[in-house]
Scaffold this motif. Structure first.
Motif, PDB file in Angstrom:
ATOM      1  N   LEU A  98      79.112  35.100 140.428  1.00  0.00           N
ATOM      2  CA  LEU A  98      78.942  35.729 139.373  1.00  0.00           C
ATOM      3  C   LEU A  98      79.639  33.443 139.332  1.00  0.00           C
ATOM      4  CD1 LEU A  98      78.604  36.114 136.607  1.00  0.00           C
ATOM      5  CD2 LEU A  98      80.518  37.242 136.693  1.00  0.00           C
ATOM      6  N   GLY A  99      79.986  33.433 140.251  1.00  0.00           N
ATOM      7  CA  GLY A  99      81.386  31.752 139.563  1.00  0.00           C
ATOM      8  C   GLY A  99      79.692  31.104 140.398  1.00  0.00           C
ATOM      9  N   ILE A 100      79.490  31.031 141.351  1.00  0.00           N
ATOM     10  CA  ILE A 100      78.599  30.153 141.898  1.00  0.00           C
ATOM     11  C   ILE A 100      77.334  30.139 140.686  1.00  0.00           C
ATOM     12  CG2 ILE A 100      76.596  29.877 143.455  1.00  0.00           C
ATOM     13  CD1 ILE A 100      78.688  30.834 145.183  1.00  0.00           C
ATOM     14  N   TYR A 101      77.125  31.467 140.182  1.00  0.00           N
ATOM     15  CA  TYR A 101      75.671  31.296 139.489  1.00  0.00           C
ATOM     16  C   TYR A 101      75.832  30.798 138.127  1.00  0.00           C
ATOM     17  CZ  TYR A 101      72.565  33.494 136.382  1.00  0.00           C
ATOM     18  OH  TYR A 101      71.383  33.838 135.623  1.00  0.00           O
ATOM     19  N   VAL A 102      77.317  30.913 137.550  1.00  0.00           N
ATOM     20  CA  VAL A 102      77.506  30.361 136.353  1.00  0.00           C
ATOM     21  C   VAL A 102      77.548  28.829 136.445  1.00  0.00           C
ATOM     22  CG1 VAL A 102      79.436  30.302 134.015  1.00  0.00           C
ATOM     23  CG2 VAL A 102      78.750  32.385 134.973  1.00  0.00           C
ATOM     24  N   HIS A 103      78.298  28.810 138.028  1.00  0.00           N
ATOM     25  CA  HIS A 103      78.245  27.023 137.709  1.00  0.00           C
ATOM     26  C   HIS A 103      77.010  25.731 137.722  1.00  0.00           C
ATOM     27  CE1 HIS A 103      82.748  27.822 136.407  1.00  0.00           C
ATOM     28  NE2 HIS A 103      83.385  28.002 137.788  1.00  0.00           N
ATOM     29  N   LYS A 125      91.706  39.919 139.152  1.00  0.00           N
ATOM     30  CA  LYS A 125      92.389  38.921 137.949  1.00  0.00           C
ATOM     31  C   LYS A 125      92.574  37.501 137.838  1.00  0.00           C
ATOM     32  CE  LYS A 125      93.382  42.822 134.849  1.00  0.00           C
ATOM     33  NZ  LYS A 125      95.122  43.358 134.326  1.00  0.00           N
ATOM     34  N   GLU A 126      93.413  37.127 139.301  1.00  0.00           N
ATOM     35  CA  GLU A 126      93.720  35.855 139.637  1.00  0.00           C
ATOM     36  C   GLU A 126      92.334  34.868 140.115  1.00  0.00           C
ATOM     37  OE1 GLU A 126      96.665  36.466 142.518  1.00  0.00           O
ATOM     38  OE2 GLU A 126      98.033  36.536 141.399  1.00  0.00           O
ATOM     39  N   MET A 127      91.591  35.514 141.173  1.00  0.00           N
ATOM     40  CA  MET A 127      89.544  35.046 141.672  1.00  0.00           C
ATOM     41  C   MET A 127      89.419  34.480 140.352  1.00  0.00           C
ATOM     42  SD  MET A 127      88.613  36.901 144.106  1.00  0.00           S
ATOM     43  CE  MET A 127      87.118  36.331 144.520  1.00  0.00           C
ATOM     44  N   VAL A 128      89.276  35.681 139.137  1.00  0.00           N
ATOM     45  CA  VAL A 128      88.262  35.074 137.597  1.00  0.00           C
ATOM     46  C   VAL A 128      89.211  34.036 136.860  1.00  0.00           C
ATOM     47  CG1 VAL A 128      88.192  35.882 135.563  1.00  0.00           C
ATOM     48  CG2 VAL A 128      87.570  36.933 137.187  1.00  0.00           C
ATOM     49  N   THR A 129      90.419  34.007 136.979  1.00  0.00           N
ATOM     50  CA  THR A 129      91.017  32.435 136.653  1.00  0.00           C
ATOM     51  C   THR A 129      89.870  32.033 137.195  1.00  0.00           C
ATOM     52  OG1 THR A 129      92.385  34.200 135.054  1.00  0.00           O
ATOM     53  CG2 THR A 129      93.166  32.021 135.139  1.00  0.00           C
ATOM     54  N   THR A 130      90.440  31.118 138.894  1.00  0.00           N
ATOM     55  CA  THR A 130      90.571  30.301 139.294  1.00  0.00           C
ATOM     56  C   THR A 130      89.688  29.616 139.378  1.00  0.00           C
ATOM     57  OG1 THR A 130      92.230  31.404 140.783  1.00  0.00           O
ATOM     58  CG2 THR A 130      90.145  29.679 141.681  1.00  0.00           C
ATOM     59  N   GLU A 131      87.938  30.436 138.659  1.00  0.00           N
ATOM     60  CA  GLU A 131      86.370  30.436 138.732  1.00  0.00           C
ATOM     61  C   GLU A 131      86.498  30.208 137.126  1.00  0.00           C
ATOM     62  OE1 GLU A 131      84.259  30.619 140.971  1.00  0.00           O
ATOM     63  OE2 GLU A 131      85.455  31.633 142.807  1.00  0.00           O
ATOM     64  N   GLY A 132      87.200  30.321 136.786  1.00  0.00           N
ATOM     65  CA  GLY A 132      86.740  29.904 135.087  1.00  0.00           C
ATOM     66  C   GLY A 132      85.715  30.707 134.141  1.00  0.00           C
ATOM     67  N   GLU A 174      86.303  34.279 132.228  1.00  0.00           N
ATOM     68  CA  GLU A 174      87.241  35.165 132.015  1.00  0.00           C
ATOM     69  C   GLU A 174      86.098  35.335 130.642  1.00  0.00           C
ATOM     70  OE1 GLU A 174      90.472  32.074 132.736  1.00  0.00           O
ATOM     71  OE2 GLU A 174      88.473  32.640 132.624  1.00  0.00           O
ATOM     72  N   GLU A 175      85.097  34.300 130.253  1.00  0.00           N
ATOM     73  CA  GLU A 175      83.886  34.837 129.270  1.00  0.00           C
ATOM     74  C   GLU A 175      83.022  35.849 130.314  1.00  0.00           C
ATOM     75  OE1 GLU A 175      80.502  32.637 126.998  1.00  0.00           O
ATOM     76  OE2 GLU A 175      82.129  31.211 128.517  1.00  0.00           O
ATOM     77  N   TYR A 176      83.058  36.094 131.534  1.00  0.00           N
ATOM     78  CA  TYR A 176      82.241  36.517 131.769  1.00  0.00           C
ATOM     79  C   TYR A 176      82.942  38.224 132.993  1.00  0.00           C
ATOM     80  CZ  TYR A 176      79.749  32.381 130.803  1.00  0.00           C
ATOM     81  OH  TYR A 176      78.771  31.383 129.810  1.00  0.00           O
ATOM     82  N   VAL A 177      84.145  38.544 132.565  1.00  0.00           N
ATOM     83  CA  VAL A 177      84.423  38.793 133.479  1.00  0.00           C
ATOM     84  C   VAL A 177      85.734  40.089 132.333  1.00  0.00           C
ATOM     85  CG1 VAL A 177      85.712  39.861 135.072  1.00  0.00           C
ATOM     86  CG2 VAL A 177      83.738  38.084 135.708  1.00  0.00           C
ATOM     87  N   PHE A 178      85.364  41.343 132.310  1.00  0.00           N
ATOM     88  CA  PHE A 178      85.980  41.965 131.818  1.00  0.00           C
ATOM     89  C   PHE A 178      86.852  43.386 132.533  1.00  0.00           C
ATOM     90  CE2 PHE A 178      82.538  40.758 129.348  1.00  0.00           C
ATOM     91  CZ  PHE A 178      83.091  40.043 128.173  1.00  0.00           C
ATOM     92  N   PHE A 179      87.725  43.770 132.907  1.00  0.00           N
ATOM     93  CA  PHE A 179      89.174  44.232 132.955  1.00  0.00           C
ATOM     94  C   PHE A 179      89.569  45.469 131.677  1.00  0.00           C
ATOM     95  CE2 PHE A 179      89.705  40.434 135.452  1.00  0.00           C
ATOM     96  CZ  PHE A 179      89.145  41.346 136.737  1.00  0.00           C
ATOM     97  N   TYR A 180      89.444  46.710 131.917  1.00  0.00           N
ATOM     98  CA  TYR A 180      89.386  47.864 131.385  1.00  0.00           C
ATOM     99  C   TYR A 180      90.663  48.236 131.334  1.00  0.00           C
ATOM    100  CZ  TYR A 180      85.234  46.357 129.172  1.00  0.00           C
ATOM    101  OH  TYR A 180      83.699  45.818 128.997  1.00  0.00           O
TER     102      TYR A 180
END
Length: 373
Positions: A201-206, A228-235, A237-243
């Motif tokens: 997802l990071g590759i696709y978004v960037h 969660k740390e990966m999501v922050t590193t990849e920037g 936060e707007e695309y990944v949600f943890f419930y």
């Protein structure tokens, strides 16, 4: 005809999955005409018993001792046992059952299980092998979740786990256009491979992908912090949600908004390349197409609502996932087809049919069961 379903579980620490499975199997036997009685062999052993188990070859490792007098004298019945290690009391029990013309079936949840034997349990494993020689002639056949047609040179019936379809509502139909919502529901561990989705997802978004893609993660586990740390590193936060953990209506409502499910993408990390995975069956029962990297023994290779991706460490190719979603959502009958297929192929009734047929055939040969169509 009486059927005794024997199992060993500590009721003070119940596993919902295991107990639901036991009840589903028992219901299948009832529907097949058996008078089913469930018997729990579990009993907390005293200190004296635990010491005896360590110093003698006649230790009670499996609790068979507790139930020998309860049902073994009931003639012409079926004894269905969820596997425990064979010991002196198992031999004594099986011998008594056979004397009363009973039909003994052993279900082995894990086989081969030698690799699961640790140092402390080696004594019981060797004891198991010794008594195997004494009990083998009393066993009618094994039920196994492996692909083995024989276990210990005894016939076995391979099956896979079924599901209780009444637990899973079919998701409401949703339109896929410009936004793709992916859902993973898991007790997050390395073999779920959710990190592969985040990397992809990071590759696709960037690179500026044309469509919005969102990942929704339900569940907790050892991998949650790292993800969660990966999501922050990849920037992302707007695309990944943890419930966290969701159940009941909250989970059903989330499923209704999703387009694709995320299956296990990291089973290769634990050297598993073919499996019967519960979550994939739940996705199908809910009519949610999904992608996965491990070969599913429950599904045919050409099942069009499952997409297989490489079983390696490569990031998920989000463009390919989007193309898959576009393809399956062209079929307006997708949800009806998926649910119907699940009902015909994934229910416990379907999974237990070979076992029931084998039992009835054996009883008919013994002259103690009159099969009426």
């Amino acid at each position: 005809m009486k059927l005794f379903y024997i199992y060993t579980h500590d009721l003070s620490n119940p596993s919902i999955g295991v107990f639901n499975k036991i009840e589903q199997q028992a219901n299948c036997f009832r529907q097949a005409g058996f008078d089913v009685e469930k018997v729990n062999m579990f009993r907390e052993k005293s200190l004296q018993e635990r010491v005896i188990n360590r110093i003698t070859f006649f230790g009670n490792t499996s609790n068979y001792k507790n139930i020998i007098c309860d049902f073994a004298t009931v003639k012409n019945s079926v004894i269905y046992i969820r596997f425990a290690l064979f010991d002196f009391y198992a031999w004594k029990l099986f011998k008594m059952c056979r004397k009363n013309n009973n039909f003994i079936v052993i279900e082995i949840p894990t086989y081969p299980f030698k690799k699961e034997i640790n140092f402390r349990s080696k004594q019981f494993y060797f004891q198991h092998l010794f008594y195997l020689k004494l009990v083998r002639n009393y066993i009618s056949f094994f039920v196994t979740y492996s692909e083995d047609n024989k276990i210990y040179s005894i016939d076995s019936v391979p099956i896979t786990n079924g599901i209780d379809l009444s637990l899973y509502s079919v998701k409401t139909k949703c339109i896929f256009k410009n936004e793709l919502h992916l859902l993973v529901v898991a007790t997050l561990a390395i073999w779920h491979g959710v990190d592969r989705v985040i990397k992809g997802l990071g590759i696709y978004v960037h690179k500026g992908g044309n469509e919005k893609v969102y990942l929704h993660v339900v569940g907790e586990g050892d991998e949650l912090k790292r993800l969660k740390e990966m999501v922050t590193t990849e920037g992302l936060e707007e695309y990944v949600f943890f419930y966290g953990t969701l159940k009941g209506k909250e989970l059903d409502d989330l499923f209704d908004k999703m387009h694709l499910g995320v299956g296990s993408l990291g089973c290769h990390r634990i050297n598993i390349y073919s499996a019967s995975i519960l979550k994939s069956r739940e996705y199908c029962a809910r009519a949610l197409p999904f992608f996965i990297s491990v070969k599913l023994s429950d599904f045919p290779d050409n099942f069009k609502y499952v997409k297989y991706i490489p079983a390696d460490e490569s990031p998920v190719n989000v463009d390919e996932i989007i193309a898959f979603a576009h393809a399956v959502y062209l079929n307006i009958d997708m949800q009806e087809e998926m649910r119907s297929w699940a009902e015909k192929n994934l229910s416990w009734e379907r999974k237990m049919l070979p076992v029931i047929q084998r039992i009835k055939g054996g009883l008919e040969n013994q002259g103690v069961w009159n099969i009426q169509e």
